[in-house]
Scaffold this active site. Structure first.
Site, PDB file in Angstrom:
ATOM      1  N   GLU A 168       0.764  -1.265   0.176  1.00  0.00           N
ATOM      2  CA  GLU A 168      -0.178  -0.006   0.021  1.00  0.00           C
ATOM      3  C   GLU A 168       0.973   1.102   0.011  1.00  0.00           C
ATOM      4  O   GLU A 168       0.297   2.494   0.352  1.00  0.00           O
ATOM      5  CB  GLU A 168      -0.953  -0.074   1.400  1.00  0.00           C
ATOM      6  CG  GLU A 168      -1.632  -1.393   1.465  1.00  0.00           C
ATOM      7  CD  GLU A 168      -2.786  -1.455   0.459  1.00  0.00           C
ATOM      8  OE1 GLU A 168      -2.802  -0.740  -0.721  1.00  0.00           O
ATOM      9  OE2 GLU A 168      -3.875  -2.243   0.651  1.00  0.00           O
ATOM     10  N   HIS A 218      -3.399   2.789   8.214  1.00  0.00           N
ATOM     11  CA  HIS A 218      -4.396   2.277   7.315  1.00  0.00           C
ATOM     12  C   HIS A 218      -4.840   0.889   7.934  1.00  0.00           C
ATOM     13  O   HIS A 218      -3.869   0.130   8.296  1.00  0.00           O
ATOM     14  CB  HIS A 218      -3.898   2.066   6.014  1.00  0.00           C
ATOM     15  CG  HIS A 218      -4.909   1.111   4.948  1.00  0.00           C
ATOM     16  ND1 HIS A 218      -6.053   1.248   5.101  1.00  0.00           N
ATOM     17  CD2 HIS A 218      -4.424  -0.033   4.370  1.00  0.00           C
ATOM     18  CE1 HIS A 218      -6.666   0.370   4.461  1.00  0.00           C
ATOM     19  NE2 HIS A 218      -5.561  -0.464   3.817  1.00  0.00           N
ATOM     20  N   HIS A 275      -7.981  -2.388   8.634  1.00  0.00           N
ATOM     21  CA  HIS A 275      -9.433  -2.963   8.005  1.00  0.00           C
ATOM     22  C   HIS A 275     -10.498  -3.061   9.189  1.00  0.00           C
ATOM     23  O   HIS A 275     -10.978  -4.115   9.323  1.00  0.00           O
ATOM     24  CB  HIS A 275      -9.047  -4.404   7.514  1.00  0.00           C
ATOM     25  CG  HIS A 275      -8.095  -4.271   6.364  1.00  0.00           C
ATOM     26  ND1 HIS A 275      -7.488  -5.322   5.563  1.00  0.00           N
ATOM     27  CD2 HIS A 275      -7.567  -3.241   5.642  1.00  0.00           C
ATOM     28  CE1 HIS A 275      -6.887  -5.125   4.787  1.00  0.00           C
ATOM     29  NE2 HIS A 275      -6.594  -3.764   4.718  1.00  0.00           N
ATOM     30  N   TYR A 285     -15.534  14.875  19.151  1.00  0.00           N
ATOM     31  CA  TYR A 285     -14.062  14.649  18.848  1.00  0.00           C
ATOM     32  C   TYR A 285     -13.900  14.266  17.592  1.00  0.00           C
ATOM     33  O   TYR A 285     -12.705  14.120  17.012  1.00  0.00           O
ATOM     34  CB  TYR A 285     -13.668  13.525  20.297  1.00  0.00           C
ATOM     35  CG  TYR A 285     -13.371  14.253  21.355  1.00  0.00           C
ATOM     36  CD1 TYR A 285     -12.219  14.757  21.664  1.00  0.00           C
ATOM     37  CD2 TYR A 285     -14.230  14.333  22.345  1.00  0.00           C
ATOM     38  CE1 TYR A 285     -11.709  15.151  22.706  1.00  0.00           C
ATOM     39  CE2 TYR A 285     -13.947  15.041  23.554  1.00  0.00           C
ATOM     40  CZ  TYR A 285     -12.728  15.569  23.522  1.00  0.00           C
ATOM     41  OH  TYR A 285     -12.247  16.037  24.934  1.00  0.00           O
ATOM     42  N   HIS A 307     -13.046  -1.773   1.844  1.00  0.00           N
ATOM     43  CA  HIS A 307     -11.490  -2.046   2.284  1.00  0.00           C
ATOM     44  C   HIS A 307     -11.023  -1.808   3.545  1.00  0.00           C
ATOM     45  O   HIS A 307     -10.672  -2.405   4.471  1.00  0.00           O
ATOM     46  CB  HIS A 307     -10.665  -1.320   1.229  1.00  0.00           C
ATOM     47  CG  HIS A 307      -9.289  -1.681   1.515  1.00  0.00           C
ATOM     48  ND1 HIS A 307      -8.475  -1.531   0.253  1.00  0.00           N
ATOM     49  CD2 HIS A 307      -8.448  -2.069   2.370  1.00  0.00           C
ATOM     50  CE1 HIS A 307      -7.218  -1.713   0.578  1.00  0.00           C
ATOM     51  NE2 HIS A 307      -7.202  -2.201   1.974  1.00  0.00           N
TER      52      HIS A 307
END
Length: 216
Positions: free
Chosen positions: A75, A94, A96, A121, A161
């Site tokens: 990625e 990143h 999942h 927040y 994703h």
């Protein structure tokens, strides 16, 4: 302890915390962190966030060429796009994470701002979160999609994703990611219950007080 050594240990520590709390599983998810010399540390491809060896974390130069460590996550195009378009970026996370992914596949999720204004927040730490379309994992087009936002978003959600968040440093990126997942969870828990959202005036006050990027 050198900056690089400390950064390697910080990445492994945060990654294990993320994994242990079930925010990403198996060998999914990746983290990158920029060092003061412009080089970047990135979690290796195929590695579990719950069992990272700090010494094997990938070290890349400013052109994203491997200097040492294992081969980096596929990625890289996604991470590099945030560093290129947001000069203040010091780390990218990143995951999942389940609730965020669930939100990404629902047809009535707002693609311009996936998180409803349920808490202060989420606005303070994330601003608006853009929903990007589905891409095959590792597809360079993911990076192109992030570049297309011209640095206006610090967080995106990849359809089917998972979420990606950029922060000024590793702490900020991880905390913002946690806020994204918790808000996605709240959105799903309250779906169809007509929850009371923050008003436009309340959102505006937060945006002004905390200098939040709140752009279309």
């Amino acid at each position: 302890m050198t900056e690089e050594t400390r950064a390697r240990e910080d990445i492994a520590r945060f990654a294990k915390s993320i994994f242990d709390r079930g925010l990403t599983g198996g060998s999914s998810g990746n983290i990158s962190m920029r060092l003061s010399d412009g080089t970047v540390l990135v979690t290796p491809t195929g590695s579990s966030m719950g069992n990272l060896d700090p010494a094997r974390i990938s070290h890349l130069d400013e052109r994203w060429t491997l200097l040492s460590g294992d081969a980096p996550t596929k990625e890289i195009p996604l991470h590099s796009a945030f560093y290129e378009t947001r000069s203040r970026t010091g780390a990218v996370v990143h995951l999942h994470s389940s609730h965020s992914v669930a939100l990404s596949v629902l047809p009535d999720t707002n693609p311009d701002n996936v998180l409803p204004p349920l808490t202060a927040y989420s606005i303070m730490r994330l601003g608006k979160v853009k929903l990007l379309p589905y891409f095959m994992p590792g597809d360079p087009a993911m990076g192109d999609a992030v570049r297309g936002l011209a640095g206006k978003r610090s967080a995106v959600l990849l359809a089917n994703h998972g979420p990606v968040v950029a922060g000024k440093d590793l702490d900020a990126a991880v905390y913002a990611m946690e806020e994204l997942e918790e808000t996605a969870k709240l959105a799903l828990l309250t779906r169809g219950m007509n929850p009371v959202m923050l008003s436009g005036a309340q959102i505006g006050s937060l945006v002004r007080k905390y200098d939040v990027e709140w752009v279309d």
